[in-house]
Structure formats: structure tokens, C-alpha cells
Design an enzyme around this catalytic site. Structure first.
Site, PDB file in Angstrom:
ATOM      1  N   ARG B 252     -37.930  -2.017   7.010  1.00 42.12           N
ATOM      2  CA  ARG B 252     -38.282  -3.353   6.498  1.00 42.12           C
ATOM      3  C   ARG B 252     -39.790  -3.508   6.368  1.00 42.12           C
ATOM      4  O   ARG B 252     -40.278  -4.167   5.456  1.00 42.12           O
ATOM      5  CB  ARG B 252     -37.753  -4.418   7.466  1.00 42.12           C
ATOM      6  CG  ARG B 252     -36.268  -4.564   7.419  1.00 42.12           C
ATOM      7  CD  ARG B 252     -35.759  -5.335   8.625  1.00 42.12           C
ATOM      8  NE  ARG B 252     -34.305  -5.439   8.567  1.00 42.12           N
ATOM      9  CZ  ARG B 252     -33.558  -5.896   9.564  1.00 42.12           C
ATOM     10  NH1 ARG B 252     -34.128  -6.290  10.695  1.00 42.12           N
ATOM     11  NH2 ARG B 252     -32.251  -5.969   9.449  1.00 42.12           N
ATOM     12  N   GLU B 372     -31.215  -4.245   3.903  1.00 38.90           N
ATOM     13  CA  GLU B 372     -32.109  -4.229   5.069  1.00 38.90           C
ATOM     14  C   GLU B 372     -32.301  -5.629   5.640  1.00 38.90           C
ATOM     15  O   GLU B 372     -33.407  -6.023   5.997  1.00 38.90           O
ATOM     16  CB  GLU B 372     -33.473  -3.646   4.682  1.00 38.90           C
ATOM     17  CG  GLU B 372     -33.379  -2.288   4.057  1.00 38.90           C
ATOM     18  CD  GLU B 372     -33.547  -1.167   5.065  1.00 38.90           C
ATOM     19  OE1 GLU B 372     -33.760  -1.460   6.248  1.00 38.90           O
ATOM     20  OE2 GLU B 372     -33.442  -0.005   4.642  1.00 38.90           O
TER      21      GLU B 372
END
Lengths: 244, 393
Positions: B252, B372
Site C-alpha cells: 500500500r 489492497e
């Protein structure tokens, strides 16, 4: 084979040029790169070194802020770098500083770009050759070296010229000499520890001084004239554009 | 027909001055590679829904596989800001390209480096860094996306090996990956991580077709039908969700940087187009509504650049919290998607064609805003972080 490749630190080709008080380049936000013609020379030197052995040294005449450019040359594959610590105020000064270094180091081949893309005077290669009393081939598009003789090509009106030179010699690179490389991560990591030597300038004699810089006038609006109206066109070319 | 890549990166607040010379060299290298090897063919690859395999070698050479993996395991040993800058430049080219590198780095190399045995690290990391092995990551399942702890994939202890059963979905790189880092529950319902190799009996990777997004990146499933996984392939100590979640944190973080790349490409293209496109006798850049769009774009890009640079500094100091990373991922992907849509309008009809990168970025970002950790879940992570109360369970 010992190569010396001269590297100019120039604004990126996409830079929007402006000047502070008409005296100096406004470098705020400007990215500096290896002069593209110098990069071609460097790439060719590396190609020959990789095939035939030898060392490639890069040299720049400039203040400490040019070191990232030398570091990039090391990342691309040069073995070591020299920075002569002075402002490169004119071509004579630059050529003189490089000549002083070259005299002490017996390089077989000294390469420059055909010109730097910032000031474009294209004088360093010839001045350097004169100072070192070496043969000089400018604006070369091809360079091969075999059994102590260099073969170079130059583009001339309507064809090409093939020349040979004994070693050592000075040449300046034109587009075509080599396709510049993108440094890889291994090269960037290796560049951290390659030697970058800083030498103090020997004298600061220069022959010219820049007085002022100004931008070219802004583009004027286009005046369209109908294709049936040749008389007006001729009249305007005569009275306004004053070209006929 | 590929258009010339005229990209110039916007740096309104002179953020470059916050970077080291080496950061800039790494970024410029990634950018030069993208301009040379990606831009000329990415449009065509997306139209054909193909991942150009020749990119793998180049990605390895510019250090995009495991940038922060130490040199002793074959990585370049760079810092987190370098990692971010590489992701930014890759996603400037295409989110699918960046996804391939993100997965290899943060979801395959990171867990092997962090949770693997010395033997696992030595066996896999150097080859993954060179791109000689490609990896993928199996966490999400058909019925368990935002709630991975409900996963059904499981392993049964059979003495010297485990038997793995289950299925994973939306797996980037799965169709061509040589190995998969897979998360499954053991008999005590603890989530365990393991390395599954292509060729193991009962392990298949069907490709997902018909995507309108990330078309230059291969996506598929992982299907495990009584796969025998040797015990030496299992991460020895890590148990529970913190294993996969720490991988996602790293990924991320890379996405937060990557999204800025996509946003900058859209802005750069829109700015250039608006100065060239003449309507009513002047460039459309001269109209207030176009300027509003462009001004808002560069404002959001600049804010995202500052946010992400600061996050990179914190990450280098091992102080970045998962919630801080959530905020950056959510914000940056959202602004990138908004900028892509506004840029599409500035490009008019041209914005829907492959002549310009806009529509491709926009469609890609519709995946990036979901994978994600979705846009909404990241908001709830911030909500939980500031209130101390979880609102998603």
C-alpha cells in the site's frame, strides 16, 4: 586504452529557460543532465572499452553542484571522475583546465560532444586539441579503433567522409556515434564507491565575458492571405516583412 | 499508434530539493526506462490484454524487484523513498506494470525476507530480484475480500508435509508466476504463510479474462486441490493476519507513491493538450473552467507529493503506522482517479482514445482504488485509528 570523456552539466532539454536580471540562468526547478552529445561520446568510449579493455575517465569543469551529473556518468559505466573546481565561464577556460589534466595523464583518446546544448559554441574540442598539439576530428558520427589507428566518419554535404587518425587524438561526437544507455541499479550502486577526484583550477584565464542574456521575441500571430490575393502578399512582404 | 511520450513531471513545491542525488538518479533511471520501453507499447499491450514479458528483465535492471531487499539477498538495498519513487515512475507508465513490480517486491520478496527461513531467503530472493523467478500472492478468496480472516483455504499436517486445499482470486501475476506466497489456516485456525511452487501436483492458476482494467497485467486464480506442500516451504514463526497485513502495508505504501505517478501523467497530458487545443479563438487552457480543473489537479498532486514524501521519511525510520499508510493510499488513489476523470474531460473526445493515456489510467485506477484495501475500508481504518472504535466488524 585510456579514454578521457569531457562532460558538460546542462539544463534538461525540456527546461523552460528564464534569466535572473538578464545576467544568469534562473536555475530554480531546473533539472541538470549530462550534455546529450557528451553522453553519446561516453557511451561509445564504454563500448570500445568493454570490447577491447581500458579505462574511461570522465571530467567536468564546474562547481560542486555538477557532481550528480558526474555520478550519473559513473553509474552508466565510467571508471572514475575528475571535477575541476571552477565556474566554466568560457570555452577557453574549460579547454585550458581539461588540457592541464590531460597533459599529466597520457590519454589515448579524448572525446567531447559536438557542442553543449546550453551555450552551443562547440569550441572546446578544437581548442583542447590545439593546446595539446593533437589531431582533431569534429562532429564525428562513427568511431572505431583498431591496432593503434582510429577510423572516424563525418557527415558532409551530400555524403560522408571517412578519416583515420593516429593515437592520441581528440574527437567530438555527433548523433549516431552511440545510443545512450539507461544506467541500471547495479551501476548506480557501484557509482557510490567509484572515485570522484576534485582538482583545483590552474589559473582562471578566460577570453570572453557574457554581458547579457535575453529571450527571443515571442512568436507573432500569423497573418493569413488568400491564395487569390498575390498582390497583397507581395505588398506585405515588401512593406511589412521587408524581405523583398 | 503510440504517441511520443512528452511527459514532464510537475514539481510545484520544488519537492526535488527534499530528495538526495541518488534518489533522483534512481527515479530518472526508472523514468527513462519507462519512456523507452513502456510508453511505446503499453497502449497496444492493454488493447490486446497482454503483459509484455520483455518488461521483466528491464524491471529487474532498474531495481524494481525488491528495491529495499539487502544486497546479501540479491536486492539493491535501497531506502523506502527510492522504492516509492520507482513505483511512482512505473505507475506513471501504467498501473498494471506497477502492480507486477509491487506484487514481486512487497507481497513475495517482503514476506520471504521478513518471515522466511535462511534457506528460503537464499533459495528464492536472489532469483526474484533478477526476475528469473516471478511470484504472486494469495490472500483474497472468492468470498473473502475485505474480511480475509474468514478465509477457507486450509492446510492439514501430515507429518513431514502439509496438504493444502482452497482457492484464491484476483491474483496479479498468477498466470505466469513461478511461485506463490499463499496464506491458509492450519488445524488451529491460525493463518500461516507458505511458498507454493508451480508444478506441484494439484496446483493450477486459471487466468481471469475480460477485465476492463489493468489490462497489461495478468490476473488469475490460484486453485489448490490436495497440494502437497513440504514443511520447509512454510514460514516457521508467523501466525495470524499480521503476516499478510504487514505485506499489504508495504504494498500500500508503494501504491500511495504509484498513484501520484498516474495522476501526474494525466495532469501533464491535460495541461499540454489544453494549451494546444484551440476553441472560440483561444486555447482551452484560457477558459476559467479548464483552469479550475488544472489548478485543482496540481494542488492535489502537490499535497499528495508532500504527504507521501513525509510518509517515506517515517517509513525509513520505521515509524510509519499502518493507519498512516492507509490514509496515503486512500487519498492518493482517490485524487488520481478524480484527476484522471477531470483530465478526460479536458481532452474531450480525444480523451477516450489510446492516443492519450487518460482513459487507460482511469480504468486502471478503478482497480487500484479497490485492491489492497478498498477506499471505504481505509476510511474506516482512519476512523478506527482516531476514535479507537472499529466500525467494520
Amino acid at each position: 586504452m585510456k579514454f578521457l570523456v569531457c562532460i558538460s552539466n546542462v539544463p534538461d532539454t525540456t527546461t523552460k529557460i528564464s534569466f535572473t536580471d538578464g545576467k544568469a540562468l534562473n536555475s530554480t526547478g531546473v533539472q541538470f543532465i549530462i550534455n546529450p552529445y557528451d553522453e553519446m561520446a561516453l557511451t561509445r568510449a564504454l563500448e570500445i572499452k568493454e570490447a577491447a579493455g581500458g579505462t574511461v575517465t570522465v571530467i567536468n569543469v564546474g562547481a560542486a553542484n555538477t557532481e550528480p551529473t558526474l555520478r550519473k556518468a559513473l553509474a552508466i559505466g565510467a571508471d572514475d571522475a575528475i571535477r575541476v573546481n571552477t565556474e566554466p565561464t568560457d570555452a577557453y577556460l574549460v579547454a585550458h583546465q581539461i588540457a592541464e589534466v590531460a597533459k599529466k595523464n597520457n590519454y589515448d583518446v579524448i572525446l567531447t560532444g559536438r557542442e553543449s546544448i546550453d551555450y552551443n559554441s562547440g569550441q572546446v574540442a578544437t581548442m583542447l586539441a590545439e593546446m595539446l598539439n593533437l589531431p582533431c576530428i569534429t562532429v564525428a558520427t562513427k568511431l572505431e579503433i583498431a591496432s593503434n589507428e582510429a577510423t572516424l566518419e563525418r557527415e558532409i554535404d551530400g555524403g560522408k567522409e571517412v578519416l583515420t587518425s593516429s593515437l592520441p587524438f581528440v574527437a567530438s561526437a555527433q548523433k549516431g556515434m552511440a545510443e545512450p544507455r539507461i544506467p541500471n541499479m547495479r551501476g548506480i550502486m557501484a557509482a557510490r564507491t567509484k572515485p570522484l577526484q576534485v582538482l583545483e583550477a590552474t589559473g582562471d584565464e578566460k577570453l570572453t565575458s557574457s554581458v547579457a542574456y535575453e529571450l527571443p521575441p515571442a512568436k507573432q500571430a500569423v497573418k493569413l492571405i488568400s491564395k487569390d490575393n498575390v498582390a497583397d502578399l507581395v505588398n506585405l512582404l515588401h512593406t511589412e516583412a521587408k524581405v523583398i | 499508434m503510440a504517441r511520443a511520450d512528452l511527459y514532464q513531471h510537475p514539481d510545484y513545491y520544488l519537492m526535488d530539493e527534499l530528495l538526495t542525488d541518488e534518489h533522483k538518479m534512481i527515479r530518472d533511471t526508472a523514468r527513462a526506462w519507462v519512456k523507452k520501453e513502456v510508453s511505446p507499447i503499453v497502449e497496444d499491450a492493454c488493447q490486446k490484454a497482454e503483459f509484455p514479458k520483455q518488461w521483466i528483465k528491464g524491471l529487474a535492471e532498474i531495481g524494481a524487484f525488491g528495491p529495499y531487499i539487502p544486497e546479501e539477498y540479491g536486492g539493491p538495498g535501497l531506502d523506502q523513498i527510492s522504492y516509492g519513487l520507482i513505483m511512482q515512475e512505473l505507475e506513471r507508465g501504467d498501473s498494471g506494470l506497477r502492480s507486477t513490480a509491487s506484487v514481486q517486491s512487497s507481497l513475495v520478496m517482503f514476506p520471504i525476507y521478513t518471515f522466511g527461513t535462511e534457506a528460503q531467503k537464499k533459495k528464492y530472493l536472489p532469483k526474484l530480484a533478477k526476475g528469473e523467478l516471478m511470484g504472486c500472492f494469495g490472500l483474497t478468496e472468492p468470498d473473502h475480500g475485505s474480511n480475509p480472516s474468514g478465509m477457507l483455504s486450509n492446510i492439514k499436517d501430515k507429518g513431514d508435509h502439509y496438504i493444502l486445499n482452497g482457492a484464491k482470486m484476483w491474483i496479479s501475476n498468477s498466470p505466469f508466476a513461478d511461485i506463490a506466497v499463499v496464506w491458509a489456516k492450519d488445524e488451529t485456525s491460525a493463518i500461516r504463510g507458505m511458498i507454493v511452487e508451480r508444478g506441484m501436483k494439484g496446483f493450477t492458476t486459471p487466468e481471469t479474462h475480460g477485465k476492463w482494467s489493468l489490462r497489461a497485467s495478468a490476473t488469475g486464480e490460484l486453485v489448490f486441490d490436495n497440494v502437497i506442500v513440504p514443511k520447509e516451504n512454510v514460514f516457521p514463526d508467523i501466525k495470524g493476519l499480521k503476516g499478510p497485513l504487514s505485506c499489504l502495508n508495504s504494498a500500500r505504501y508503494g501504491i500511495a507513491w504509484g498513484a501520484i505517478g498516474a495522476a501526474m501523467d494525466c495532469y501533464d497530458s491535460a495541461l499540454r493538450y489544453s494549451k494546444e487545443r484551440v476553441q472560440f479563438g483561444k486555447p482551452i487552457a484560457g477558459f476559467q473552467l479548464t483552469q479550475k480543473k488544472l489548478a485543482e489537479m496540481i494542488t492535489e498532486i502537490t499535497k499528495a507529493q508532500m504527504l507521501t514524501w513525509r510518509l517515506g521519511v517515517l517509513k525509513n525510520e520505521h515509524r510509519a503506522t499502518p493507519a498512516q499508510i492507509s490514509m496515503a493510499k486512500r487519498n492518493n488513489v482517490h485524487i488520481a482517479l478524480t484527476i484522471a476523470r477531470e483530465a478526460r474531460q479536458i481532452h474531450g473526445g480525444m480523451g477516450i482514445t489510446g492516443e492519450y493515456p487518460i482513459m487507460r489510467h482511469m480504468m486502471n485506477l478503478e482497480s487500484v482504488i479497490t485492491y489492497e484495501g478498498t477506499h471505504d475500508i481505509h476510511l474506516l481504518i482512519t476512523g478506527m485509528d482516531v476514535t479507537g472504535i472499529a466500525a467494520f466488524e
